[in-house]
Design a protein around this motif. Structure first.
Motif, PDB file in Angstrom:
ATOM      1  N   ARG A  86      87.067  69.314 -30.427  1.00  0.00           N
ATOM      2  CA  ARG A  86      87.957  69.838 -31.468  1.00  0.00           C
ATOM      3  C   ARG A  86      89.351  70.127 -30.954  1.00  0.00           C
ATOM      4  O   ARG A  86      90.254  70.389 -31.741  1.00  0.00           O
ATOM      5  CB  ARG A  86      87.366  71.117 -32.055  1.00  0.00           C
ATOM      6  CG  ARG A  86      86.082  70.865 -32.825  1.00  0.00           C
ATOM      7  CD  ARG A  86      85.494  72.140 -33.309  1.00  0.00           C
ATOM      8  NE  ARG A  86      85.044  72.892 -32.130  1.00  0.00           N
ATOM      9  CZ  ARG A  86      84.351  74.000 -32.169  1.00  0.00           C
ATOM     10  NH1 ARG A  86      84.019  74.529 -33.317  1.00  0.00           N
ATOM     11  NH2 ARG A  86      83.980  74.600 -31.062  1.00  0.00           N
ATOM     12  N   ASP A  87      89.547  70.065 -29.644  1.00  0.00           N
ATOM     13  CA  ASP A  87      90.815  70.480 -29.047  1.00  0.00           C
ATOM     14  C   ASP A  87      91.431  69.318 -28.268  1.00  0.00           C
ATOM     15  O   ASP A  87      90.827  68.819 -27.312  1.00  0.00           O
ATOM     16  CB  ASP A  87      90.547  71.672 -28.125  1.00  0.00           C
ATOM     17  CG  ASP A  87      91.799  72.225 -27.511  1.00  0.00           C
ATOM     18  OD1 ASP A  87      92.235  71.660 -26.501  1.00  0.00           O
ATOM     19  OD2 ASP A  87      92.329  73.218 -28.034  1.00  0.00           O
ATOM     20  N   ASP A  88      92.632  68.905 -28.672  1.00  0.00           N
ATOM     21  CA  ASP A  88      93.302  67.769 -28.024  1.00  0.00           C
ATOM     22  C   ASP A  88      93.538  68.002 -26.535  1.00  0.00           C
ATOM     23  O   ASP A  88      93.368  67.081 -25.734  1.00  0.00           O
ATOM     24  CB  ASP A  88      94.633  67.467 -28.711  1.00  0.00           C
ATOM     25  CG  ASP A  88      94.458  66.818 -30.069  1.00  0.00           C
ATOM     26  OD1 ASP A  88      93.470  66.080 -30.252  1.00  0.00           O
ATOM     27  OD2 ASP A  88      95.311  67.044 -30.946  1.00  0.00           O
ATOM     28  N   ALA A  89      93.931  69.213 -26.162  1.00  0.00           N
ATOM     29  CA  ALA A  89      94.201  69.496 -24.749  1.00  0.00           C
ATOM     30  C   ALA A  89      92.936  69.345 -23.908  1.00  0.00           C
ATOM     31  O   ALA A  89      92.971  68.788 -22.803  1.00  0.00           O
ATOM     32  CB  ALA A  89      94.792  70.901 -24.585  1.00  0.00           C
ATOM     33  N   ARG A  90      91.805  69.807 -24.421  1.00  0.00           N
ATOM     34  CA  ARG A  90      90.541  69.665 -23.682  1.00  0.00           C
ATOM     35  C   ARG A  90      90.103  68.204 -23.613  1.00  0.00           C
ATOM     36  O   ARG A  90      89.569  67.750 -22.606  1.00  0.00           O
ATOM     37  CB  ARG A  90      89.464  70.535 -24.322  1.00  0.00           C
ATOM     38  CG  ARG A  90      89.735  72.030 -24.100  1.00  0.00           C
ATOM     39  CD  ARG A  90      88.694  72.887 -24.719  1.00  0.00           C
ATOM     40  NE  ARG A  90      87.427  72.705 -23.989  1.00  0.00           N
ATOM     41  CZ  ARG A  90      86.337  73.392 -24.240  1.00  0.00           C
ATOM     42  NH1 ARG A  90      86.324  74.294 -25.204  1.00  0.00           N
ATOM     43  NH2 ARG A  90      85.240  73.185 -23.553  1.00  0.00           N
ATOM     44  N   LEU A  91      90.325  67.459 -24.692  1.00  0.00           N
ATOM     45  CA  LEU A  91      90.020  66.031 -24.666  1.00  0.00           C
ATOM     46  C   LEU A  91      90.879  65.314 -23.618  1.00  0.00           C
ATOM     47  O   LEU A  91      90.384  64.476 -22.863  1.00  0.00           O
ATOM     48  CB  LEU A  91      90.234  65.400 -26.040  1.00  0.00           C
ATOM     49  CG  LEU A  91      89.154  65.665 -27.079  1.00  0.00           C
ATOM     50  CD1 LEU A  91      89.654  65.308 -28.476  1.00  0.00           C
ATOM     51  CD2 LEU A  91      87.894  64.880 -26.757  1.00  0.00           C
ATOM     52  N   ASP A  92      92.155  65.669 -23.562  1.00  0.00           N
ATOM     53  CA  ASP A  92      93.057  65.069 -22.574  1.00  0.00           C
ATOM     54  C   ASP A  92      92.621  65.403 -21.152  1.00  0.00           C
ATOM     55  O   ASP A  92      92.630  64.537 -20.274  1.00  0.00           O
ATOM     56  CB  ASP A  92      94.497  65.531 -22.792  1.00  0.00           C
ATOM     57  CG  ASP A  92      95.120  64.967 -24.065  1.00  0.00           C
ATOM     58  OD1 ASP A  92      94.572  63.983 -24.625  1.00  0.00           O
ATOM     59  OD2 ASP A  92      96.144  65.517 -24.508  1.00  0.00           O
ATOM     60  N   ARG A  93      92.240  66.660 -20.908  1.00  0.00           N
ATOM     61  CA  ARG A  93      91.763  67.061 -19.567  1.00  0.00           C
ATOM     62  C   ARG A  93      90.502  66.306 -19.183  1.00  0.00           C
ATOM     63  O   ARG A  93      90.358  65.839 -18.048  1.00  0.00           O
ATOM     64  CB  ARG A  93      91.501  68.571 -19.513  1.00  0.00           C
ATOM     65  CG  ARG A  93      92.703  69.387 -19.102  1.00  0.00           C
ATOM     66  CD  ARG A  93      92.323  70.816 -18.734  1.00  0.00           C
ATOM     67  NE  ARG A  93      91.552  71.512 -19.740  1.00  0.00           N
ATOM     68  CZ  ARG A  93      92.063  72.178 -20.771  1.00  0.00           C
ATOM     69  NH1 ARG A  93      93.367  72.237 -20.940  1.00  0.00           N
ATOM     70  NH2 ARG A  93      91.277  72.781 -21.629  1.00  0.00           N
ATOM     71  N   ALA A  94      89.583  66.166 -20.130  1.00  0.00           N
ATOM     72  CA  ALA A  94      88.349  65.429 -19.853  1.00  0.00           C
ATOM     73  C   ALA A  94      88.673  63.976 -19.512  1.00  0.00           C
ATOM     74  O   ALA A  94      88.109  63.409 -18.566  1.00  0.00           O
ATOM     75  CB  ALA A  94      87.401  65.513 -21.043  1.00  0.00           C
ATOM     76  N   ALA A  95      89.570  63.369 -20.274  1.00  0.00           N
ATOM     77  CA  ALA A  95      89.952  61.975 -20.010  1.00  0.00           C
ATOM     78  C   ALA A  95      90.570  61.837 -18.625  1.00  0.00           C
ATOM     79  O   ALA A  95      90.287  60.878 -17.906  1.00  0.00           O
ATOM     80  CB  ALA A  95      90.913  61.484 -21.087  1.00  0.00           C
ATOM     81  N   GLU A  96      91.393  62.793 -18.230  1.00  0.00           N
ATOM     82  CA  GLU A  96      91.982  62.774 -16.884  1.00  0.00           C
ATOM     83  C   GLU A  96      90.899  62.868 -15.815  1.00  0.00           C
ATOM     84  O   GLU A  96      90.935  62.141 -14.823  1.00  0.00           O
ATOM     85  CB  GLU A  96      92.975  63.920 -16.720  1.00  0.00           C
ATOM     86  CG  GLU A  96      94.266  63.741 -17.475  1.00  0.00           C
ATOM     87  CD  GLU A  96      95.148  64.977 -17.401  1.00  0.00           C
ATOM     88  OE1 GLU A  96      94.947  65.832 -16.509  1.00  0.00           O
ATOM     89  OE2 GLU A  96      96.057  65.089 -18.252  1.00  0.00           O
ATOM     90  N   GLN A  97      89.935  63.736 -16.025  1.00  0.00           N
ATOM     91  CA  GLN A  97      88.863  63.923 -15.041  1.00  0.00           C
ATOM     92  C   GLN A  97      87.965  62.696 -14.938  1.00  0.00           C
ATOM     93  O   GLN A  97      87.376  62.440 -13.889  1.00  0.00           O
ATOM     94  CB  GLN A  97      88.027  65.153 -15.398  1.00  0.00           C
ATOM     95  CG  GLN A  97      88.775  66.452 -15.247  1.00  0.00           C
ATOM     96  CD  GLN A  97      87.946  67.641 -15.711  1.00  0.00           C
ATOM     97  OE1 GLN A  97      86.728  67.574 -15.796  1.00  0.00           O
ATOM     98  NE2 GLN A  97      88.625  68.736 -16.027  1.00  0.00           N
ATOM     99  N   LEU A  98      87.859  61.937 -16.015  1.00  0.00           N
ATOM    100  CA  LEU A  98      86.982  60.774 -16.041  1.00  0.00           C
ATOM    101  C   LEU A  98      87.738  59.455 -15.852  1.00  0.00           C
ATOM    102  O   LEU A  98      87.134  58.389 -15.914  1.00  0.00           O
ATOM    103  CB  LEU A  98      86.208  60.732 -17.364  1.00  0.00           C
ATOM    104  CG  LEU A  98      85.275  61.916 -17.614  1.00  0.00           C
ATOM    105  CD1 LEU A  98      84.751  61.894 -19.049  1.00  0.00           C
ATOM    106  CD2 LEU A  98      84.132  61.931 -16.608  1.00  0.00           C
ATOM    107  N   ASP A  99      89.038  59.531 -15.594  1.00  0.00           N
ATOM    108  CA  ASP A  99      89.883  58.344 -15.543  1.00  0.00           C
ATOM    109  C   ASP A  99      89.371  57.302 -14.556  1.00  0.00           C
ATOM    110  O   ASP A  99      89.169  56.139 -14.911  1.00  0.00           O
ATOM    111  CB  ASP A  99      91.321  58.732 -15.198  1.00  0.00           C
ATOM    112  CG  ASP A  99      92.234  57.530 -15.211  1.00  0.00           C
ATOM    113  OD1 ASP A  99      92.423  56.951 -16.297  1.00  0.00           O
ATOM    114  OD2 ASP A  99      92.740  57.156 -14.125  1.00  0.00           O
ATOM    115  N   GLU A 100      89.149  57.682 -13.328  1.00  0.00           N
ATOM    116  CA  GLU A 100      88.768  56.708 -12.296  1.00  0.00           C
ATOM    117  C   GLU A 100      87.399  56.096 -12.570  1.00  0.00           C
ATOM    118  O   GLU A 100      87.219  54.884 -12.485  1.00  0.00           O
ATOM    119  CB  GLU A 100      88.778  57.361 -10.920  1.00  0.00           C
ATOM    120  CG  GLU A 100      88.569  56.364  -9.802  1.00  0.00           C
ATOM    121  CD  GLU A 100      88.760  56.988  -8.444  1.00  0.00           C
ATOM    122  OE1 GLU A 100      87.973  56.638  -7.561  1.00  0.00           O
ATOM    123  OE2 GLU A 100      89.675  57.813  -8.276  1.00  0.00           O
ATOM    124  N   VAL A 101      86.439  56.926 -12.923  1.00  0.00           N
ATOM    125  CA  VAL A 101      85.075  56.436 -13.130  1.00  0.00           C
ATOM    126  C   VAL A 101      84.940  55.625 -14.434  1.00  0.00           C
ATOM    127  O   VAL A 101      83.990  54.885 -14.613  1.00  0.00           O
ATOM    128  CB  VAL A 101      84.060  57.599 -13.072  1.00  0.00           C
ATOM    129  CG1 VAL A 101      84.141  58.470 -14.298  1.00  0.00           C
ATOM    130  CG2 VAL A 101      82.658  57.103 -12.850  1.00  0.00           C
TER     131      VAL A 101
END
Length: 119
Positions: free
Chosen positions: A45-60
């Motif tokens: 529900r939160d764009d900032a949390r979605l963005d953080r998750a995407a950053e954390q999962l970027d490489e994998v």
């Protein structure tokens, strides 16, 4: 790669919807399944949390090629009595389902894994 990857088989090129995938068990599940070769859709529900998750999962996730984030309230996605069409529409409009081929495979909601019925 995690030490448990040998325990996760059969997910290569599968599409997995993970509600609440921005933190905790949902984020860990997304990472594990991405490592197994799955395409992952996470909702939040939160764009900032979605963005953080995407950053954390970027490489994998092959730098985002196998990860899709969707801002949606997933409460109504699995509630047969009170379905939320807006959440379903958000996923359909933000995820290139045609490009993924098998677009409806598996859904993870609070640790419950179910097959997603074709519409």
């Amino acid at each position: 790669m995690t030490d448990n990857i040998s325990d996760v088989t059969g997910f290569h090129d599968r599409v997995v919807l993970i509600t609440g995938g921005t933190s905790g068990m949902g984020l860990a599940t997304a990472r594990l399944l991405l490592e197994a070769g799955a395409h992952i859709v996470i909702t939040g529900r939160d764009d900032a949390r979605l963005d953080r998750a995407a950053e954390q999962l970027d490489e994998v996730s092959d730098h985002g090629a196998r990860l899709f984030t969707v801002r949606a309230d997933s409460a109504g996605l699995f509630d047969a009595a009170n379905p939320d069409p807006a959440s379903h529409d958000a996923i359909r409009s933000q995820v290139p389902l045609g490009r993924l081929g098998r677009a409806r495979d598996i859904a993870v909601d609070g640790g419950l894994v179910t097959a997603v019925p074709a519409s």
